[in-house]
Design a protein around this motif. Sequence first.
Motif, PDB file in Angstrom:
ATOM      1  N   VAL A 239       0.988  -1.253  -0.104  1.00 43.26           N
ATOM      2  CA  VAL A 239       0.004  -0.057  -0.032  1.00 43.26           C
ATOM      3  C   VAL A 239       0.891   1.231   0.055  1.00 43.26           C
ATOM      4  O   VAL A 239       1.819   1.267   0.537  1.00 43.26           O
ATOM      5  CB  VAL A 239      -0.725   0.044   1.353  1.00 43.26           C
ATOM      6  N   PHE A 240       0.426   2.109  -0.688  1.00 48.36           N
ATOM      7  CA  PHE A 240       1.219   3.372  -0.465  1.00 48.36           C
ATOM      8  C   PHE A 240       0.325   4.816  -0.085  1.00 48.36           C
ATOM      9  O   PHE A 240      -1.061   4.799  -0.578  1.00 48.36           O
ATOM     10  CB  PHE A 240       2.111   3.838  -1.570  1.00 48.36           C
ATOM     11  N   LYS A 241       0.689   5.973   0.361  1.00 42.54           N
ATOM     12  CA  LYS A 241       0.100   6.971   0.516  1.00 42.54           C
ATOM     13  C   LYS A 241       0.664   8.101  -0.284  1.00 42.54           C
ATOM     14  O   LYS A 241       2.032   8.185  -0.212  1.00 42.54           O
ATOM     15  CB  LYS A 241       0.067   7.418   2.150  1.00 42.54           C
ATOM     16  N   THR A 242      -0.213   8.929  -1.058  1.00 41.72           N
ATOM     17  CA  THR A 242       0.404   9.964  -1.721  1.00 41.72           C
ATOM     18  C   THR A 242       0.713  11.332  -0.788  1.00 41.72           C
ATOM     19  O   THR A 242       0.265  11.329   0.331  1.00 41.72           O
ATOM     20  CB  THR A 242      -0.524  10.557  -2.712  1.00 41.72           C
ATOM     21  N   LYS A 243       1.372  12.168  -1.383  1.00 45.99           N
ATOM     22  CA  LYS A 243       1.292  13.525  -0.611  1.00 45.99           C
ATOM     23  C   LYS A 243      -0.146  14.116  -0.805  1.00 45.99           C
ATOM     24  O   LYS A 243      -0.701  13.820  -1.785  1.00 45.99           O
ATOM     25  CB  LYS A 243       2.654  14.389  -1.296  1.00 45.99           C
ATOM     26  N   PRO A 244      -0.424  15.131  -0.088  1.00 48.46           N
ATOM     27  CA  PRO A 244      -1.550  15.939  -0.336  1.00 48.46           C
ATOM     28  C   PRO A 244      -1.978  16.206  -1.577  1.00 48.46           C
ATOM     29  O   PRO A 244      -0.828  16.838  -2.049  1.00 48.46           O
ATOM     30  CB  PRO A 244      -1.565  16.831   0.809  1.00 48.46           C
ATOM     31  N   LEU A 245      -3.129  16.051  -2.079  1.00 51.18           N
ATOM     32  CA  LEU A 245      -3.553  16.394  -3.635  1.00 51.18           C
ATOM     33  C   LEU A 245      -4.809  17.370  -3.344  1.00 51.18           C
ATOM     34  O   LEU A 245      -6.020  16.803  -3.644  1.00 51.18           O
ATOM     35  CB  LEU A 245      -3.691  15.154  -4.509  1.00 51.18           C
ATOM     36  N   PRO A 246      -4.643  18.627  -2.883  1.00 48.26           N
ATOM     37  CA  PRO A 246      -5.877  19.348  -2.551  1.00 48.26           C
ATOM     38  C   PRO A 246      -6.871  19.902  -3.571  1.00 48.26           C
ATOM     39  O   PRO A 246      -7.729  20.108  -3.515  1.00 48.26           O
ATOM     40  CB  PRO A 246      -5.115  20.620  -1.868  1.00 48.26           C
ATOM     41  N   HIS A 247      -6.036  19.777  -5.007  1.00 48.24           N
ATOM     42  CA  HIS A 247      -6.829  19.992  -6.073  1.00 48.24           C
ATOM     43  C   HIS A 247      -7.616  18.964  -6.655  1.00 48.24           C
ATOM     44  O   HIS A 247      -8.534  19.060  -7.702  1.00 48.24           O
ATOM     45  CB  HIS A 247      -5.872  20.601  -7.302  1.00 48.24           C
ATOM     46  N   GLY A 275      -4.918  -5.582  -8.423  1.00 51.73           N
ATOM     47  CA  GLY A 275      -4.838  -6.856  -9.139  1.00 51.73           C
ATOM     48  C   GLY A 275      -3.515  -7.752  -8.939  1.00 51.73           C
ATOM     49  O   GLY A 275      -3.441  -8.534  -9.550  1.00 51.73           O
ATOM     50  N   ALA A 276      -2.891  -7.345  -7.942  1.00 50.68           N
ATOM     51  CA  ALA A 276      -1.521  -7.765  -7.500  1.00 50.68           C
ATOM     52  C   ALA A 276      -1.554  -8.067  -6.031  1.00 50.68           C
ATOM     53  O   ALA A 276      -1.276  -7.049  -5.178  1.00 50.68           O
ATOM     54  CB  ALA A 276      -0.541  -7.289  -8.249  1.00 50.68           C
ATOM     55  N   LEU A 277      -1.392  -9.209  -5.559  1.00 50.29           N
ATOM     56  CA  LEU A 277      -1.052  -9.587  -4.048  1.00 50.29           C
ATOM     57  C   LEU A 277       0.164 -10.454  -4.071  1.00 50.29           C
ATOM     58  O   LEU A 277       0.333 -11.486  -5.003  1.00 50.29           O
ATOM     59  CB  LEU A 277      -2.155 -10.142  -3.331  1.00 50.29           C
ATOM     60  N   ASN A 340       6.182  -4.337  -2.121  1.00 50.11           N
ATOM     61  CA  ASN A 340       6.579  -4.732  -3.550  1.00 50.11           C
ATOM     62  C   ASN A 340       6.405  -3.211  -4.052  1.00 50.11           C
ATOM     63  O   ASN A 340       5.368  -2.908  -4.276  1.00 50.11           O
ATOM     64  CB  ASN A 340       5.480  -5.775  -3.852  1.00 50.11           C
ATOM     65  N   GLN A 341       7.650  -2.325  -4.238  1.00 53.80           N
ATOM     66  CA  GLN A 341       7.490  -1.343  -4.700  1.00 53.80           C
ATOM     67  C   GLN A 341       7.055  -1.157  -6.445  1.00 53.80           C
ATOM     68  O   GLN A 341       6.410  -0.223  -6.680  1.00 53.80           O
ATOM     69  CB  GLN A 341       8.722  -0.513  -4.562  1.00 53.80           C
ATOM     70  N   SER A 342       7.372  -2.372  -6.980  1.00 55.02           N
ATOM     71  CA  SER A 342       6.807  -2.282  -8.294  1.00 55.02           C
ATOM     72  C   SER A 342       5.340  -2.593  -8.601  1.00 55.02           C
ATOM     73  O   SER A 342       4.830  -1.798  -9.272  1.00 55.02           O
ATOM     74  CB  SER A 342       7.456  -3.535  -9.104  1.00 55.02           C
ATOM     75  N   PHE A 343       4.937  -3.188  -7.479  1.00 54.99           N
ATOM     76  CA  PHE A 343       3.188  -3.161  -7.572  1.00 54.99           C
ATOM     77  C   PHE A 343       2.746  -1.534  -7.437  1.00 54.99           C
ATOM     78  O   PHE A 343       1.831  -1.236  -7.934  1.00 54.99           O
ATOM     79  CB  PHE A 343       2.898  -3.681  -6.592  1.00 54.99           C
ATOM     80  N   ASN A 344       3.306  -1.060  -6.211  1.00 55.41           N
ATOM     81  CA  ASN A 344       2.794   0.206  -6.027  1.00 55.41           C
ATOM     82  C   ASN A 344       3.140   1.404  -7.058  1.00 55.41           C
ATOM     83  O   ASN A 344       2.220   1.954  -7.472  1.00 55.41           O
ATOM     84  CB  ASN A 344       3.434   0.579  -4.909  1.00 55.41           C
TER      85      ASN A 344
END
Length: 432
Positions: A239-247, A275-277, A340-344
């Motif tokens: 899983v990953f979290k982005t930086k804030p995207l207020p727009h 689609g990938a685990l 798995n950074q490639s999945f992200n």
Amino acid sequence: MAPIIEPIINLAAELPNSTTVVIIGGGIVGLIAALTLAERNVPVVVLEKGRFVGEQSSRNLGWIRKTNRAENDVPLAVESDRLWASMNKRVGAEVGYRQSGIMFLGKTDKEIAGYESWLKSIDHMNLGSKLLTPRQINELVPGGIGDWKGALYTPSDGRAEPELAASAIAKAAQEKGVILIENCSARTLSTTAGRVSGVVTEHGEIQCNNVLLASGAWSRRFLGNMGIRFPTLPLFLSVFKTKPLPHIPIEVAVGAPNFSFRKHIDGSFIMMQRGALDAPLTIDHIKIGTQYLEAFKHGKDMMHVRFNSFFFEDLKLSRRWSKGDISPFEKVRTFNPPINQSFNQDALNNLRQVWPAFNDAEIENEWSGAIDVTPDSNPVIANIDAVPGLTVAVGFSGHGFGTSPAAGQLAADLVMGSTPLIDPIPYRFSRF
């Protein structure tokens, strides 16, 4: 990396001599059960081998959904919706709950047919779920350029923040008198005349009348040491979290065949490659793998089966030990599966192709968690007849966070012999 958890303070320094109920596992289901029991004036001690909510309870996607659940699992999700809606007031803190809807996109006739079939199966439940046209998809989630045939949408589904919710629940439980103890592994149970009479920990024994086992992916090993066969296999979710995207004003959570995203309370987005685990092979695949043939047939396209170092790491951990031995839970305080950074990155690229508004999204943090999957992807929430006094709430198969309010309450009902919140038959232990 791991999510940044709201810290829990004022943890107990010593193991008490006795209590009424001991809960093994400091995840969100066990903490909800502890809070429920404390609200009923039942003394409770919760034991956590590492850090409270340090594993899957803080690493999941935060989705709260009824959509696409098995028909017999929907009542648990419906009750959880009701309980999530009042959770802020119940715990006196922000848990991030928003009833913002969940949408599953479909690109093929087969996917849409599957959605139609599910809608028919739950038609009598009045969930408000419906199929959307491409135009309706764009109205709810504007700015997309994907060629979708349609989508399955449930407006009453929602989301909450795992790194806030479980900690807030833990603090509320403390205020009601629950004793929380970290870095204290439960090794096994003590019994008297065949009934639970205590829990043996690495720091001594605590006497009790009842035990609730809510230890997630570690539950199979704990029960196995007692001679109780419980089938679960691990999956690793990156899983990953982005930086804030207020727009980006999108509030609906979206699941597509090769990505998913939902808004975080701080304006960022939580995403994954839907689609990938990662499916790491273990010795348990040899022992119980045949029970998963049907599940593998339906999920083989998304499961990336791997034979790697995890096989040997898992093999080194004991399957049998006595109360005087160091348990596997003391050797692995907090399990951090490989990311798995490639999945992200693949998920982010796939999303950008169909929602250009995410072109400037950047990954702020990423992590992985271990999901304990049962053969039918439903949990076990049940009394264990072979060991009177033992109840389990385990095997949530990636659904535990969303259904935790009702699952924890149902577990508390069963522990104390109260009228159950819902019919517990779908979650009986004997079905395996």
